[in-house]
Scaffold this motif. Structure first.
Motif, PDB file in Angstrom:
ATOM      1  N   ASN A   1      65.460  18.311  50.101  1.00 41.99           N
ATOM      2  CA  ASN A   1      66.323  18.886  51.144  1.00 41.99           C
ATOM      3  C   ASN A   1      67.759  19.101  50.697  1.00 41.99           C
ATOM      4  N   ALA A   2      68.090  18.663  49.500  1.00 45.63           N
ATOM      5  CA  ALA A   2      69.438  18.843  48.970  1.00 45.63           C
ATOM      6  C   ALA A   2      69.368  18.883  47.446  1.00 45.63           C
ATOM      7  N   ILE A   3      70.400  19.440  46.821  1.00 44.59           N
ATOM      8  CA  ILE A   3      70.428  19.507  45.359  1.00 44.59           C
ATOM      9  C   ILE A   3      70.302  18.109  44.756  1.00 44.59           C
ATOM     10  N   SER A   4      70.917  17.125  45.394  1.00 45.58           N
ATOM     11  CA  SER A   4      70.889  15.760  44.857  1.00 45.58           C
ATOM     12  C   SER A   4      69.471  15.194  44.772  1.00 45.58           C
ATOM     13  N   ASP A   5      68.547  15.738  45.552  1.00 45.57           N
ATOM     14  CA  ASP A   5      67.154  15.274  45.528  1.00 45.57           C
ATOM     15  C   ASP A   5      66.410  15.712  44.259  1.00 45.57           C
ATOM     16  N   LEU A   6      66.981  16.622  43.489  1.00 42.79           N
ATOM     17  CA  LEU A   6      66.259  17.239  42.372  1.00 42.79           C
ATOM     18  C   LEU A   6      66.390  16.477  41.053  1.00 42.79           C
ATOM     19  N   LYS A   7      67.231  15.454  41.019  1.00 41.21           N
ATOM     20  CA  LYS A   7      67.450  14.726  39.763  1.00 41.21           C
ATOM     21  C   LYS A   7      66.139  14.202  39.193  1.00 41.21           C
TER      22      LYS A   7
ATOM     23  N   THR B   1      56.881  22.714  40.054  1.00 37.77           N
ATOM     24  CA  THR B   1      58.325  22.549  39.903  1.00 37.77           C
ATOM     25  C   THR B   1      58.908  22.118  41.248  1.00 37.77           C
ATOM     26  N   SER B   2      60.104  21.542  41.184  1.00 36.73           N
ATOM     27  CA  SER B   2      60.764  21.102  42.411  1.00 36.73           C
ATOM     28  C   SER B   2      61.588  22.215  43.028  1.00 36.73           C
ATOM     29  N   ALA B   3      62.223  23.030  42.170  1.00 31.40           N
ATOM     30  CA  ALA B   3      63.144  24.060  42.641  1.00 31.40           C
ATOM     31  C   ALA B   3      63.400  25.053  41.521  1.00 31.40           C
ATOM     32  N   PHE B   4      64.055  26.140  41.872  1.00 31.35           N
ATOM     33  CA  PHE B   4      64.547  27.090  40.874  1.00 31.35           C
ATOM     34  C   PHE B   4      65.826  27.708  41.402  1.00 31.35           C
ATOM     35  N   MET B   5      66.532  28.425  40.534  1.00 26.73           N
ATOM     36  CA  MET B   5      67.792  29.067  40.904  1.00 26.73           C
ATOM     37  C   MET B   5      67.679  30.565  40.683  1.00 26.73           C
ATOM     38  N   TRP B   6      68.126  31.337  41.684  1.00 29.03           N
ATOM     39  CA  TRP B   6      68.075  32.805  41.605  1.00 29.03           C
ATOM     40  C   TRP B   6      69.183  33.356  42.498  1.00 29.03           C
TER      41      TRP B   6
ATOM     42  N   ASN C   1      76.445  34.148  43.193  1.00 26.86           N
ATOM     43  CA  ASN C   1      76.042  33.034  44.040  1.00 26.86           C
ATOM     44  C   ASN C   1      74.566  32.724  43.775  1.00 26.86           C
ATOM     45  N   TRP C   2      74.316  31.640  43.059  1.00 26.11           N
ATOM     46  CA  TRP C   2      72.954  31.236  42.734  1.00 26.11           C
ATOM     47  C   TRP C   2      72.414  30.330  43.843  1.00 26.11           C
ATOM     48  N   ALA C   3      71.364  30.779  44.494  1.00 23.81           N
ATOM     49  CA  ALA C   3      70.681  29.942  45.478  1.00 23.81           C
ATOM     50  C   ALA C   3      69.805  28.923  44.768  1.00 23.81           C
ATOM     51  N   VAL C   4      69.735  27.730  45.318  1.00 25.23           N
ATOM     52  CA  VAL C   4      68.804  26.708  44.837  1.00 25.23           C
ATOM     53  C   VAL C   4      67.644  26.689  45.832  1.00 25.23           C
TER      54      VAL C   4
ATOM     55  N   GLY D   1      59.631  32.879  55.229  1.00 17.60           N
ATOM     56  CA  GLY D   1      59.030  31.553  55.287  1.00 17.60           C
ATOM     57  C   GLY D   1      58.284  31.136  54.045  1.00 17.60           C
ATOM     58  N   GLU D   2      58.508  31.860  52.912  1.00 18.51           N
ATOM     59  CA  GLU D   2      57.798  31.535  51.677  1.00 18.51           C
ATOM     60  C   GLU D   2      58.494  30.456  50.860  1.00 18.51           C
ATOM     61  N   ALA D   3      59.775  30.187  51.162  1.00 19.27           N
ATOM     62  CA  ALA D   3      60.541  29.202  50.411  1.00 19.27           C
ATOM     63  C   ALA D   3      61.733  28.778  51.263  1.00 19.27           C
ATOM     64  N   ARG D   4      62.514  27.785  50.777  1.00 19.73           N
ATOM     65  CA  ARG D   4      63.668  27.286  51.521  1.00 19.73           C
ATOM     66  C   ARG D   4      64.901  27.211  50.631  1.00 19.73           C
ATOM     67  N   PHE D   5      66.078  27.514  51.204  1.00 21.32           N
ATOM     68  CA  PHE D   5      67.347  27.260  50.544  1.00 21.32           C
ATOM     69  C   PHE D   5      67.697  25.780  50.713  1.00 21.32           C
ATOM     70  N   ILE D   6      68.148  25.130  49.640  1.00 20.68           N
ATOM     71  CA  ILE D   6      68.674  23.759  49.787  1.00 20.68           C
ATOM     72  C   ILE D   6      70.086  23.638  49.212  1.00 20.68           C
ATOM     73  N   GLY D   7      70.658  24.745  48.828  1.00 21.66           N
ATOM     74  CA  GLY D   7      72.025  24.711  48.315  1.00 21.66           C
ATOM     75  C   GLY D   7      72.322  25.957  47.510  1.00 21.66           C
ATOM     76  N   SER D   8      73.528  26.007  46.968  1.00 18.88           N
ATOM     77  CA  SER D   8      73.900  27.129  46.102  1.00 18.88           C
ATOM     78  C   SER D   8      74.964  26.676  45.126  1.00 18.88           C
ATOM     79  N   VAL D   9      75.055  27.403  44.014  1.00 18.86           N
ATOM     80  CA  VAL D   9      76.043  27.116  42.970  1.00 18.86           C
ATOM     81  C   VAL D   9      76.659  28.440  42.536  1.00 18.86           C
ATOM     82  N   LEU D  10      77.978  28.529  42.639  1.00 19.27           N
ATOM     83  CA  LEU D  10      78.680  29.731  42.173  1.00 19.27           C
ATOM     84  C   LEU D  10      78.927  29.641  40.673  1.00 19.27           C
TER      85      LEU D  10
END
Length: 293
Positions: A94-100, A151-156, A82-85, A168-177
């Motif tokens: 606020n959502a994965i779609s915002d990262l395009k 950067t806008s985001a990363f996956m881990w 489960n990769w968090a965005v 409180g150092e970062a925020r989840f905005i989605g995940s990709v399995l």
């Protein structure tokens, strides 16, 4: 000489750490690679490790793209990852779609954080050739990059990043399995570095620790205490992770479907390009060691 085994020190590695603690004959040594699979592949290439327990997709894409530094020799985790965005604490995303069209942080070229960004783009319908990447080495550099705006985001992996989000150092905005089992084992093809007999012995013993960890008796309580002692995760996070993860019965077995299905997704994402006639699963494994089913 003991096998030099590269790994990432996180909750998935618990059976491996238990094996090392019991390895009185010192048949292998562990080499920590905190930057992840990109670093593991680099160290295999540079003769700094002989074996790597690493993410499925970068291992397979590396071979597909011409690497001769390793062959697949076993399985380690049979469930998806489960990769968090992750974005910064005060960003506009606020959502994965915002990262395009924005720069995505990755640990290293060829890492899981990069290949999964391609998979995320494919799922979103974005042109993968337009992805922008910025190298940030490890999770600390990645968190810095989303907070300083480079950067806008990363996956881990979800549970590895959760303590930073909770603080409180970062925020989840989605995940990709991942559309594949998450971890495989690879080794350098030279017998002088990873002899087939030594590899089979290592993998057979590792299988025993994996089965013990995966047993109903240990899942009922002991695993939680072990992971809490080693990694300090809250009980609720450990319990949630244990509900999602499964290990193989035999680490010496790789289903050929894992390789072909992963290649199919990576090809559609633009990460690999099939040769004329297509990929052959047997070209990805050390057939002296692994059982390809």
């Amino acid at each position: 000489m003991p096998l030099r085994v590269g790994y990432v020190r996180e909750h998935f590695s618990t059976p491996l750490l238990q094996f090392q603690e019991a390895d009185q004959n010192e048949t292998f040594s562990l080499v920590e690679c905190p930057s992840g699979t990109g670093q593991l592949i680099s160290r295999l290439t540079k003769d700094e490790i002989d074996v790597a327990i690493a993410l499925t997709d970068p291992l397979i894409s590396g071979i597909a793209n011409g690497s001769t530094a390793y062959k697949l020799c076993g399985s380690y985790v049979s469930t998806p990852l489960n990769w968090a965005v992750i974005t910064g604490k005060n960003t506009k995303y606020n959502a994965i779609s915002d990262l395009k069209g924005t720069p995505i942080g990755i640990s290293r070229l060829g890492s899981g954080s990069q290949t999964m960004a391609y998979v995320m783009a494919q799922q979103q319908g974005w042109p993968t050739e337009e992805l922008q990447f910025k190298l940030n080495n490890d999770i600390h550099g990645l968190i810095d990059s989303v907070n300083d705006g480079s950067t806008s985001a990363f996956m881990w992996e979800w549970f590895t990043t959760k303590p930073f989000v909770d603080a409180g150092e970062a925020r989840f905005i989605g995940s990709v399995l991942t559309p594949w089992p998450s971890w495989l084992i690879a080794a350098h093809p030279s017998p002088s570095r990873a002899h087939p007999d030594a590899l089979r012995t290592f993998m057979t013993s590792l299988s025993g620790y994996v089965r013990e960890f995966d047993s109903a008796a240990n899942r009922a309580g002991p695993n939680l205490e072990v992971i809490k002692a080693k990694f300090g995760y809250p009980d609720a996070d450990i319990e949630a992770w244990l509900k999602t993860v499964k290990y193989p019965e035999d680490c010496l077995v790789i289903p050929s479907k894992v390789i072909t299905d992963t290649l199919s997704v990576l090809e559609k994402a633009g990460v690999v390009k099939a040769p004329e006639g297509g990929f052959l699963a047997e070209n990805f494994v050390d057939q002296q060691v692994v059982n390809l089913t």
